[in-house]
Design a protein around this motif. Structure first.
Motif, PDB file in Angstrom:
ATOM      1  N   UNK A  57       0.789  -1.387   0.086  1.00  0.00           N
ATOM      2  CA  UNK A  57       0.086  -0.012  -0.224  1.00  0.00           C
ATOM      3  C   UNK A  57       0.893   1.275   0.001  1.00  0.00           C
ATOM      4  N   UNK A  58       2.148   1.297   0.856  1.00  0.00           N
ATOM      5  CA  UNK A  58       2.634   2.312   0.841  1.00  0.00           C
ATOM      6  C   UNK A  58       3.529   2.555  -0.734  1.00  0.00           C
ATOM      7  N   UNK A  59       3.853   1.538  -1.348  1.00  0.00           N
ATOM      8  CA  UNK A  59       4.245   1.728  -2.491  1.00  0.00           C
ATOM      9  C   UNK A  59       3.155   2.318  -3.755  1.00  0.00           C
ATOM     10  N   UNK A  60       2.017   1.769  -3.418  1.00  0.00           N
ATOM     11  CA  UNK A  60       1.083   2.185  -4.287  1.00  0.00           C
ATOM     12  C   UNK A  60       0.582   3.915  -4.040  1.00  0.00           C
ATOM     13  N   UNK A  61       0.729   4.054  -2.769  1.00  0.00           N
ATOM     14  CA  UNK A  61       0.505   5.567  -2.478  1.00  0.00           C
ATOM     15  C   UNK A  61       1.908   6.595  -3.111  1.00  0.00           C
ATOM     16  N   UNK A  62       2.979   5.750  -2.973  1.00  0.00           N
ATOM     17  CA  UNK A  62       4.192   6.425  -3.448  1.00  0.00           C
ATOM     18  C   UNK A  62       4.059   6.529  -5.156  1.00  0.00           C
ATOM     19  N   UNK A  63       3.596   5.672  -5.720  1.00  0.00           N
ATOM     20  CA  UNK A  63       3.604   5.720  -7.120  1.00  0.00           C
ATOM     21  C   UNK A  63       2.350   6.490  -7.662  1.00  0.00           C
ATOM     22  N   UNK A  64       1.747   7.201  -6.721  1.00  0.00           N
ATOM     23  CA  UNK A  64       0.716   8.348  -6.879  1.00  0.00           C
ATOM     24  C   UNK A  64       1.093   9.606  -7.416  1.00  0.00           C
ATOM     25  N   UNK A  65       2.257   9.915  -7.041  1.00  0.00           N
ATOM     26  CA  UNK A  65       3.213  11.133  -7.130  1.00  0.00           C
ATOM     27  C   UNK A  65       2.983  11.615  -8.697  1.00  0.00           C
ATOM     28  N   UNK A  66       2.532  12.905  -8.739  1.00  0.00           N
ATOM     29  CA  UNK A  66       2.250  13.585 -10.183  1.00  0.00           C
ATOM     30  C   UNK A  66       0.962  13.107 -10.736  1.00  0.00           C
ATOM     31  N   UNK A  67       0.375  12.306  -9.975  1.00  0.00           N
ATOM     32  CA  UNK A  67      -1.010  11.834 -10.681  1.00  0.00           C
ATOM     33  C   UNK A  67      -2.003  12.795 -10.324  1.00  0.00           C
ATOM     34  N   UNK A  68      -2.460  13.620 -11.023  1.00  0.00           N
ATOM     35  CA  UNK A  68      -3.452  14.830 -10.382  1.00  0.00           C
ATOM     36  C   UNK A  68      -4.652  15.017 -10.821  1.00  0.00           C
ATOM     37  N   UNK A  69      -4.939  14.056 -12.045  1.00  0.00           N
ATOM     38  CA  UNK A  69      -6.134  14.211 -12.635  1.00  0.00           C
ATOM     39  C   UNK A  69      -7.463  13.173 -11.890  1.00  0.00           C
ATOM     40  N   UNK A  70      -6.785  12.226 -11.297  1.00  0.00           N
ATOM     41  CA  UNK A  70      -7.979  11.368 -10.637  1.00  0.00           C
ATOM     42  C   UNK A  70      -7.657  11.111  -9.308  1.00  0.00           C
ATOM     43  N   UNK A  71      -8.520  10.584  -8.394  1.00  0.00           N
ATOM     44  CA  UNK A  71      -8.229  10.538  -7.083  1.00  0.00           C
ATOM     45  C   UNK A  71      -9.636  10.271  -6.301  1.00  0.00           C
ATOM     46  N   UNK A  72      -9.715  10.649  -5.159  1.00  0.00           N
ATOM     47  CA  UNK A  72     -11.011  10.215  -4.454  1.00  0.00           C
ATOM     48  C   UNK A  72     -11.758  11.667  -4.122  1.00  0.00           C
ATOM     49  N   UNK A  73     -13.146  11.656  -4.286  1.00  0.00           N
ATOM     50  CA  UNK A  73     -13.826  12.855  -3.988  1.00  0.00           C
ATOM     51  C   UNK A  73     -14.728  12.495  -2.590  1.00  0.00           C
ATOM     52  N   UNK A  74     -14.703  13.342  -1.657  1.00  0.00           N
ATOM     53  CA  UNK A  74     -15.463  13.267  -0.688  1.00  0.00           C
ATOM     54  C   UNK A  74     -16.671  14.232  -0.434  1.00  0.00           C
ATOM     55  N   UNK A  75     -17.836  13.673  -0.512  1.00  0.00           N
ATOM     56  CA  UNK A  75     -18.977  14.520  -0.442  1.00  0.00           C
ATOM     57  C   UNK A  75     -19.083  14.862   0.875  1.00  0.00           C
ATOM     58  N   UNK A  76     -19.920  16.199   1.277  1.00  0.00           N
ATOM     59  CA  UNK A  76     -20.147  16.268   2.647  1.00  0.00           C
ATOM     60  C   UNK A  76     -21.617  16.459   2.869  1.00  0.00           C
TER      61      UNK A  76
END
Lengths: 86, 631
Positions: free
Chosen positions: B9-28
Motif C-alpha cells: 500500500x505504501x508503494x501504491x501511494x508512492x507511485x501516486x506522485x504526479x497523478x493529479x487528474x483522478x483520485x478520491x472525491x468526498x461529499x459532505x
C-alpha cells in the motif's frame, strides 16, 4: 416566532419513519429505550432537521440521551426567540 | 493484467506522485465536494505521517481512529500506514444511543489493541475521552485538526519500509463485546485481496472505472473495497457520508447517475431500502447503464430483494448483469468469491429433505419451492486465482461437490490471525485453512452458502437452520417482528427445540393460546414439535448493541432460568431494520461475516409464506423470460 413542542414533534416523526405510536413522552424519557433502532433514529433526526430547518451535529447527537437533552439541543440551534418546550 | 502492480500500500501511494487528474472525491452532508487527487492523497498522508512521528510513534505502534468523515479518515489512515503504524479503525458513537455501553465496547477493543494514541475530531474528543482514561496503553488523543496542519519541521516524511508479513491494520470483528477480536491484516494480504477484487473480480480499468460508496470506512467492505483496493489499482472513488445515505437512501443511486459510477457495493438491506425509497420521477430521470458492478455481500443475500431491485431499476436502464453477489469476511481481508462480470444473479433450488437428513444439496425443480419442499440458495460465484475454497465435514474430511459442510478458505488473502489471541487464532486459522463458520456447498466451482454452522439445530439427526424456524414464528400475529429465537437444548433422546419470543399479551389465556399457536405452526411447517415455547415481554431478550438478537445468550438465559427477566434492552424493532442497524449503525459486531445465503421467505416486503411463493413465481417468470431473451 416558531413554537416547538419536542414530545409532539418526536411522536409525529416516530410515526412517520417507523410507524411507531409513542405515548407518554416526557422530558425524562430515555430515547434509546423507545425500541427505535439506530436507523430509525437517524431518519428521525433527518425529520427534525427538515421540519425545523436546523443541522444537528453528530457529536452533539451522541450526547443526547433523553427527550429533554434533545430539546436543549434544538433550542440551542433554533433562531433566538423561538419557543422550544418539552 | 493491471498496469498497477505495487508491492504494498505504501508503494501504491508512492507511485501516486504526479497523478493529479483522478483520485478520491468526498461529499459532505451538503453535497459539497472535496477532491483529493492521487498525488494530493500522497502529500496528505506524508504530512500526517510526520505528525505521528513527532508524537514519537514508531513502526508497529497502534493508533485507534474514530473519524466519521471520509475526508479525515482516509488521509489519516494512509498517513499512519505511510509511517509504518497500525491503524485500528473504530466506529463512532450512535446518535441518541447509549453512550455508556458504547464506551464499554470501546474500552474492551482498545484494551485488546493496545493503541498508543486515539485520533478523533476535536469536537468528538470530549464525548469519547471521558470513558477511555483507564485504557492503560493510551497516552492521549491526537485530533484530526492537528494532523491537517502543515508538517512539523525536522521530522522525516519518508515512507516506512515494510515486508509482506508486517501488520497493515487491525480490523475488529467481534460478535461479543466482552471478547473482541482484531483481525491482523498484513501488507501481503492487502496486495493479494486488492488484486483479487480489482483485477480478477472486477476487471477494473483506471481510465474508465469510477467507484461510488456510502459504506462506513471502519467496516471492511468500505475500507478494503473502496479505499485500499482502488488505491492499489488507481480507480477513482466518490464517497457519500454514511449518514447521508441513511437519511436519504436514494442519494446512492443519484450519485452514481451523476458521476457515471461503474462500481458500487452494499449489503442486501441497502438494496431493499434504496429500492423502496426510489420514486418514479427518479427512475425516469436516472441513467444507471454506466454501472458494471452492483456488488452485494456482507450479509445473507435475499433473492427476492435482488429481483425487486433489478426489476425496479431496469426502468433507469440498469443492466441486470451488473448485479454481483459475492462472499467474503474480514478474516479473508475482504473478498472470497464473486460471480463473473458477465453473469447475473442465479440461484440453486435444493431439496429440503436431503439437506436436512443427508447434508446434500440435491437440485430440484422450482415448483418444489411452492410446495415447501425446497429452498433457494444464491450462487456466490468462484474464488479467485491463488485462492482455494474447500467444504469440510465435522471430522475435517474434505467433501465432494454438492455435499454440505463448513466452508474453509486458503490463499494469500487469509489474515495472519487475531491480534494477540493465540487460542482464537488456532481455532479459526489453524491447520492452514480459514474456518469460516459458514455452511455451504460447491457445485461446478461455484459457492453456495446455506447458513451458519454454530447455530445449527440438529434434532433426531435432522439439521434445522434456526433462522428458518424464527421466520415462521415472526410471521405470526401477535409476535413482535424480529424478536423470536430458536435454539436447542439437550433432551432425553435427542436435542430438543426451544422457541423464545417477545409479544404483548394481556392475559394468561392469550399467552397460552399464543404458545399453542406457535407449537402448531412449527409442527405444521417443519414436522417438529418444540419442547417449550417461552413468551417474554417486549424488549426483554438480549440483543447486541447493534440490535441483533443474541441466540447463544438467550439460550444461556433460558438454561439459567432468567430469560425475559433482565429488564428492557435498548435497541431493536423489526427484522429488516435490525439488519440495517447492524451494518450502518456503526457496529463492530456484525462486520465479521460477509456471508450470503438463501433467504427466500424473508423478502422484506413478504409477510407470509404464500406471499413469498407468489412473489417467487413472478420473479422466476420474469427471470426465465429475460434469460430467454438473452440466449
Amino acid at each position: 416566532m416558531a413554537t416547538v413542542h419536542i414530545p409532539t414533534l418526536f411522536q409525529q416523526a416516530a410515526l412517520e419513519v417507523s410507524g411507531k405510536k409513542l405515548d407518554n413522552l416526557t422530558g425524562a424519557t430515555v430515547i434509546s429505550k423507545l425500541g427505535l433502532d439506530s436507523v430509525a433514529v437517524m431518519e428521525l433526526v433527518a425529520h427534525f432537521e427538515e421540519k425545523l430547518n436546523i443541522r444537528m451535529p453528530d457529536e452533539d447527537l451522541a450526547k443526547v440521551q433523553t427527550v429533554a437533552d434533545l430539546g436543549g439541543l434544538v433550542k440551542r440551534l433554533m433562531p433566538s426567540g423561538s419557543e422550544v418546550t418539552w | 493484467m493491471s498496469k498497477w502492480n505495487a508491492p504494498n500500500l505504501i508503494a501504491a501511494l508512492d507511485e501516486s506522485k504526479g497523478l493529479t487528474d483522478k483520485g478520491y472525491t468526498f461529499l459532505d452532508r451538503d453535497q459539497k465536494e472535496l477532491f483529493l487527487s492521487w498525488d494530493g492523497l500522497r502529500a496528505e498522508a506524508m504530512k500526517r505521517a510526520a505528525h505521528f512521528r513527532k508524537y514519537g510513534l514508531k513502526k508497529g505502534d497502534r493508533v485507534a481512529m474514530v473519524l466519521p468523515d471520509g475526508e479525515d479518515f482516509v488521509p489519516t489512515f494512509l498517513g499512519a500506514v505511510w509511517a509504518g503504524l497500525v491503524p485500528v479503525p473504530l466506529y463512532p458513537p450512535l446518535s441518541m444511543g447509549k453512550l455508556d455501553s458504547y464506551r464499554d465496547t470501546m474500552v474492551a477493543v482498545l484494551t485488546k489493541a493496545e493503541p498508543t494514541y486515539l485520533v478523533t475530531l476535536s469536537k468528538m474528543q470530549q464525548v469519547l475521552w471521558a470513558g477511555l482514561t483507564h485504557v492503560k496503553s493510551l497516552k492521549g488523543v491526537i485530533t484530526a485538526e492537528e494532523l491537517k496542519a502543515p508538517a512539523p519541521e525536522g521530522v522525516s516524511q519518508d515512507p516506512a519500509q515494510v515486508s509482506d508479513d508486517d501488520l497493515a491494520f487491525l480490523q475488529f470483528t467481534s460478535g461479543s463485546t466482552s471478547t473482541p477480536k482484531g483481525v491482523a491484516v498484513t501488507h501481503g494480504n492487502l496486495r493479494a485481496n486488492a488484486w483479487a477484487i480489482m483485477v480478477d473480480g472486477l476487471k477494473s480499468d483506471s481510465e474508465t472505472d469510477h467507484g461510488v460508496s456510502w459504506l462506513p470506512l471502519y467496516h471492511d467492505m468500505g475500507l478494503i473495497g473502496f479505499v485500499i483496493a482502488p488505491l492499489f489499482h488507481k480507480v477513482q472513488v466518490t464517497f457519500i457520508p454514511t449518514m447521508s445515505f441513511v437519511r436519504s437512501a436514494t442519494l446512492w443511486f443519484e450519485t452514481i447517475h451523476r458521476v457515471r459510477g461503474t462500481i458500487t457495493f452494499a449489503p442486501n438491506f441497502a438494496y431493499a431500502l434504496a429500492t423502496k425509497r426510489t420514486k418514479p420521477e427518479q427512475l425516469a430521470r436516472w441513467d444507471l447503464s454506466c454501472v458494471k458492478a452492483f456488488g452485494c455481500g456482507a450479509e445473507p443475500i435475499n433473492s427476492g430483494t435482488m429481483r425487486t431491485f433489478v426489476e425496479t431499476l431496469s426502468k433507469a436502464k440498469l443492466n441486470p448483469n451488473a448485479l454481483l453477489p459475492c462472499y467474503g469476511m474480514a478474516e479473508a481481508t475482504l473478498a472470497i468469491s464473486f460471480i463473473g462480470m458477465d453473469e447475473t444473479l442465479s440461484t440453486d433450488v435444493i431439496e429440503t429433505d436431503a439437506y436436512q437428513k443427508h447434508r446434500t444439496a440435491e437440485p430440484v425443480h422450482l415448483t418444489r419451492l411452492a410446495e415447501g419442499k425446497a429452498q433457494e440458495v444464491v450462487n456466490c460465484g468462484k474464488t479467485f486465482p491463488g485462492h482455494e475454497v474447500g467444504i469440510f465435514d465435522d471430522e475435517g474430511k474434505r467433501l465432494a461437490d454438492r455435499r454440505i459442510g463448513e466452508i474453509q478458505v486458503r490463499g494469500p488473502s487469509i489474515a495472519k490471525g487475531y491480534f494477540r489471541d493465540p487460542d482464537a487464532t488456532e481455532r479459526t486459522f489453524g491447520g492452514g485453512w480459514l474456518k469460516t463458520g459458514d455452511l455451504g456447498y460447491l457445485a461446478n466451482g461455484n459457492l453456495y452458502i446455506v447458513g451458519r454452522k454454530k447455530d445449527l439445530i440438529i434434532i433426531n439427526g435432522r439439521n434445522y437452520d434456526p433462522q428458518r424456524l424464527e421466520w415462521l414464528v415472526d410471521e405470526m400475529a401477535g409476535v413482535r417482528k424480529g424478536s423470536s429465537v430458536a435454539f436447542s437444548k439437550p433432551g432425553a433422546a435427542s436435542e430438543e427445540l426451544i422457541i423464545v419470543l417477545e409479544a404483548r399479551t394481556s392475559s394468561q389465556t392469550e399467552l397460552e393460546a399464543l404458545k399453542e399457536a406457535v407449537k402448531q405452526r412449527i409442527v405444521e411447517q417443519m414436522q417438529l414439535t418444540p419442547a417449550d415455547v417461552v413468551v417474554c415481554p417486549v424488549g426483554s431478550l438480549p440483543k447486541t448493541s447493534s440490535g441483533k438478537l443474541q441466540r447463544s445468550k438467550t439460550r444461556q438465559q433460558y438454561l439459567d432460568g432468567t430469560v425475559g427477566k433482565e429488564g428492557n434492552r435498548t435497541i431493536g424493532s423489526n427484522a429488516e431494520k435490525v439488519v440495517l442497524a447492524r451494518h450502518v449503525a456503526m457496529s463492530l459486531l456484525g462486520r465479521s461475516r460477509h456471508r450470503a445465503r438463501r433467504v427466500v421467505e424473508h423478502a422484506l416486503e413478504v409477510r407470509t409464506v404464500t406471499d413469498a411463493v407468489g412473489k417467487l413465481r413472478l420473479a422466476s417468470d420474469y427471470f426465465s423470460n429475460r434469460l430467454t431473451r438473452l440466449f
